[in-house]
Design an enzyme around this catalytic site. Structure first.
Site, PDB file in Angstrom:
ATOM      1  CE  LYS A   1      -3.357   2.549   2.867  1.00  0.00           C
ATOM      2  NZ  LYS A   1      -4.271   2.511   4.034  1.00  0.00           N
TER       3      LYS A   1
ATOM      4  CE  LYS B   1      -6.923   8.685   7.723  1.00  0.00           C
ATOM      5  NZ  LYS B   1      -7.619   7.579   8.385  1.00  0.00           N
TER       6      LYS B   1
ATOM      7  CG  ASP C   1      -2.099   5.140   4.737  1.00  0.00           C
ATOM      8  OD1 ASP C   1      -1.948   4.099   5.402  1.00  0.00           O
ATOM      9  OD2 ASP C   1      -3.181   5.484   4.206  1.00  0.00           O
TER      10      ASP C   1
ATOM     11  CD  GLU D   1      -6.756   5.136   2.162  1.00  0.00           C
ATOM     12  OE1 GLU D   1      -7.768   5.213   2.869  1.00  0.00           O
ATOM     13  OE2 GLU D   1      -5.620   4.922   2.616  1.00  0.00           O
TER      14      GLU D   1
ATOM     15  NE  ARG E   1     -10.923  -1.329   3.466  1.00  0.00           N
ATOM     16  CZ  ARG E   1     -11.544  -1.543   4.616  1.00  0.00           C
ATOM     17  NH1 ARG E   1     -12.700  -2.184   4.631  1.00  0.00           N
ATOM     18  NH2 ARG E   1     -11.027  -1.115   5.749  1.00  0.00           N
TER      19      ARG E   1
HETATM   20  N1  BES Z   1      -4.504   4.507   6.635  1.00  0.00           N
HETATM   21  C1  BES Z   1      -5.649   4.221   7.416  1.00  0.00           C
HETATM   22  C2  BES Z   1      -5.358   3.222   8.542  1.00  0.00           C
HETATM   23  C3  BES Z   1      -4.434   3.714   9.601  1.00  0.00           C
HETATM   24  C4  BES Z   1      -4.921   4.387  10.697  1.00  0.00           C
HETATM   25  C5  BES Z   1      -3.066   3.452   9.523  1.00  0.00           C
HETATM   26  C6  BES Z   1      -4.060   4.827  11.678  1.00  0.00           C
HETATM   27  C7  BES Z   1      -2.211   3.884  10.517  1.00  0.00           C
HETATM   28  C8  BES Z   1      -2.706   4.571  11.592  1.00  0.00           C
HETATM   29  C9  BES Z   1      -6.748   3.627   6.548  1.00  0.00           C
HETATM   30  O1  BES Z   1      -6.753   4.064   5.231  1.00  0.00           O
HETATM   31  C10 BES Z   1      -8.049   4.032   7.132  1.00  0.00           C
HETATM   32  O2  BES Z   1      -8.327   5.183   7.180  1.00  0.00           O
HETATM   33  N2  BES Z   1      -8.839   3.056   7.547  1.00  0.00           N
HETATM   34  C11 BES Z   1     -10.109   3.311   8.109  1.00  0.00           C
HETATM   35  C12 BES Z   1     -11.050   2.256   7.592  1.00  0.00           C
HETATM   36  C13 BES Z   1     -12.482   2.502   7.923  1.00  0.00           C
HETATM   37  C14 BES Z   1     -13.006   3.714   7.192  1.00  0.00           C
HETATM   38  C15 BES Z   1     -13.283   1.277   7.540  1.00  0.00           C
HETATM   39  C16 BES Z   1      -9.978   3.247   9.624  1.00  0.00           C
HETATM   40  O3  BES Z   1      -9.197   2.446  10.131  1.00  0.00           O
HETATM   41  O4  BES Z   1     -10.642   4.035  10.289  1.00  0.00           O
HETATM   42 ZN    ZN Z   2      -4.962   4.684   4.477  1.00  0.00          ZN
HETATM   43 MN    MN Z   3      -7.821   5.867   4.961  1.00  0.00          MN
END
Ligand code: BES
Ligand code: ZN
Ligand code: MN
Length: 506
Positions: A266, A278, A289, A350, A352
């Site tokens: 990723k 966010k 990321d 995003e 995935r």
């Molecule tokens: N990049 C984030 C996951 C992440 C969060 C990595 C904190 C490192 C530290 C990912 O893209 C994300 O935002 N995931 C969401 C998924 C949700 C919307 C289903 C999440 O974890 O909130």
């Molecule tokens: Zn992410």
């Molecule tokens: Mn994200």
């Protein structure tokens, strides 16, 4: 430009009293009656007073405790460094040595030559100490101006003192430690580089630069090519950014190869969440990321430098996730590479989407094993905390990754992908939705990815999924051989996994 670390590692069995260096590292353990200075080969006459005053000096022997003292008579070092190995019982564990060595070297930035005289009765112990040193000798200095004492260069010369220094296997483990150190440190630098500087195009350029001196081929698919070939996941995520996405394919194909390994990473150079924006605090660390892509790139380069007889292809799925008038909207439907449609209910899920494209592309080449690495979910941290990574996927692959991690000194924990989670991803308008069950969200994300793993010779390709969301980026204090910010976690596990693939098929 990422310059390879200049650390040079050596080993010596010479009388430790005669070795000249700027700093000599000795070990201290927490004995049952207080701190104990470990035997280093220095004479009782020179260390006796030190050994009996440890407690009064404030030395406990706890892990991550490093003290600097003036040189001793009877030793040719300007400075003596005491590094804690924790409890006596575990003081000779490889990971204990790796961390104690790393902590010492990390506290010696600004010093040139260091000799480490920790207990190293075996080649494996020499390897661990050397690796810890290579990982500890790192600082990220791009974009900083040197002030008085804030910016000291990492140690450049480390000698491991050991009675087995002349063993014929030592040169090999030192070389391996240097390669691993370079790969992990290059990963850290890519992660640390701010998104103003590292975006899809410059990430692709960095991949080419890092590959230059090695027998690997780098192919960059730009936005036009991605459009032409139908990479709707990467394009969909990248749509909101003024910086166009990239898919970078890196290939190492030695003439003699016994297995084919595919890696997918990723590479979100900044994750704002997109229109599913966010909150500000959640964005602060989101330059990390792209860690998965940096990991698969540098693991491949390390494998190539080691000359392992396996074919490895790494797919770096790179985009910047931004909100704008051109960004994808929650409820949009995209067509991923290979034709499957996804309803994007949350633009912050995003990772995935770009990984779906990468997994399908990687599957087309019929690898024997497919591994993906991603900072995929915040739920990863909820499940396992900030220092333990997760590995999911097919049982045997998942377990083999965890075993490789253990050997490498990285903490990966196996997690399931419960069958029932798949239904939570059902969509009314597309083949699948990009969000589902929130509880156990890390496993839901894995269930999504599994849908994009292809078949080879009539069976699904053996697959493992590494979620490193927490461990990829250290928001806390430095510890052991781990600095602040980018950690480079998972590089060593992937290299160890590749080594295991080779040794298991012999
Ligand atoms: N990049 C984030 C996951 C992440 C969060 C990595 C904190 C490192 C530290 C990912 O893209 C994300 O935002 N995931 C969401 C998924 C949700 C919307 C289903 C999440 O974890 O909130
Ligand atoms: Zn992410
Ligand atoms: Mn994200």
């Amino acid at each position: 430009m990422i310059t390879a670390s200049d650390l040079s590692l050596s080993a010596t069995a010479k009388d430790v009293r005669k070795v000249r260096c700027d700093a000599l590292v000795l070990g201290v353990v927490q004995g049952s009656d207080g701190p104990v200075l470990l035997d280093s080969g220095l004479s009782e006459k020179s260390t006796g007073a030190l050994g009996s005053t440890l407690a009064s000096l404030g030395v406990s022997g706890r892990a991550d405790e490093v003290h600097r003292l003036p040189g001793l008579s009877g030793a040719e070092a300007d400075v003596i460094v005491l590094t804690g190995l924790g409890r006596e019982e575990s003081a000779t564990d490889e990971e204990t040595l790796r961390r104690a060595s790393g902590a010492a070297i990390r506290n010696l930035h600004g010093t040139e030559s260091v000799v480490i005289a920790l207990p190293a009765p075996t080649v494996a112990a020499v390897a661990a100490i050397a690796e810890g040193a290579a990982l500890g000798a790192y600082v990220y200095t791009e974009n900083r101006h040197a002030t008085a004492d804030s910016l000291k260069a990492p140690v450049t010369n480390v000698t491991v003192h050991s009675p087995v220094a002349t063993d014929s296997a030592v040169a090999g483990v030192l070389n391996r430690a240097e390669i691993l150190g370079r790969a992990v440190n290059a990963t850290r630098t890519l992660v640390n580089r701010p998104p103003s500087h590292l975006y899809p195009e410059t990430f692709a350029t960095a991949a080419k630069e890092l590959s230059r001196s090695l027998p690997v081929k780098v192919t960059v698919l730009d936005e036009k090519k991605l459009e032409k070939d139908g990479y709707g996941g990467i394009l969909g995520v990248g749509k909101g950014s003024s910086r166009q996405p990239r898919l970078v394919k890196v290939e190492y194909a030695p003439s003699k190869s016994i297995k084919k390994l595919a890696l997918v990473g990723k590479g979100i150079t900044f994750d704002s969440g997109g229109l599913s924006l966010k909150p500000p605090a959640g964005m602060e660390t989101m330059k990390c990321d792209m860690a998965g892509a940096a990991v698969v790139l540098n693991a491949l380069l390390a494998i190539a430098e080691m000359g392992l007889p396996i074919k490895v292809t790494a797919w770096l799925c790179i985009a910047e996730n931004m909100p704008s008038g051109t960004a994808q909207r929650p409820s949009d439907v995209i067509t991923t590479y290979g034709g499957r449609t996804v309803e994007v209910l949350n633009t912050d899920a995003e990772g995935r989407l770009v990984m779906a494209d990468g997994l399908v592309a990687a599957s087309e080449e019929n690898p024997d094993v497919l591994l993906d690495v991603a900072t995929l979910t915040g739920a990863q941290m909820v499940a396992l905390g900030k220092r333990t990574s997760a590995v999911m996927g097919d049982e045997d692959i998942r377990d083999a990754v965890a075993a490789a991690a253990r050997r490498a000194g990285e903490l990966f924990w196996t997690m399931p992908i419960p069958e029932e989670l798949r239904a939570s991803l059902n969509s009314q308008v597309a083949d699948i939705a990009n969000i589902g069950e929130k509880m156990g969200g890390m496993m839901t994300a894995a269930a999504f990815l599994r849908e994009f793993v292809g078949e080879s010779n009539g069976r699904t390709i053996p697959w493992g999924h590494l979620d490193i969301a927490g461990p990829a980026f250290n928001e806390g204090a430095a510890h052991g051989y781990t600095p602040k910010e980018g950690t480079g976690v998972a590089v060593r596990t992937l290299v160890a996994f590749a080594e295991d693939l080779v040794s298991n098929s012999k």
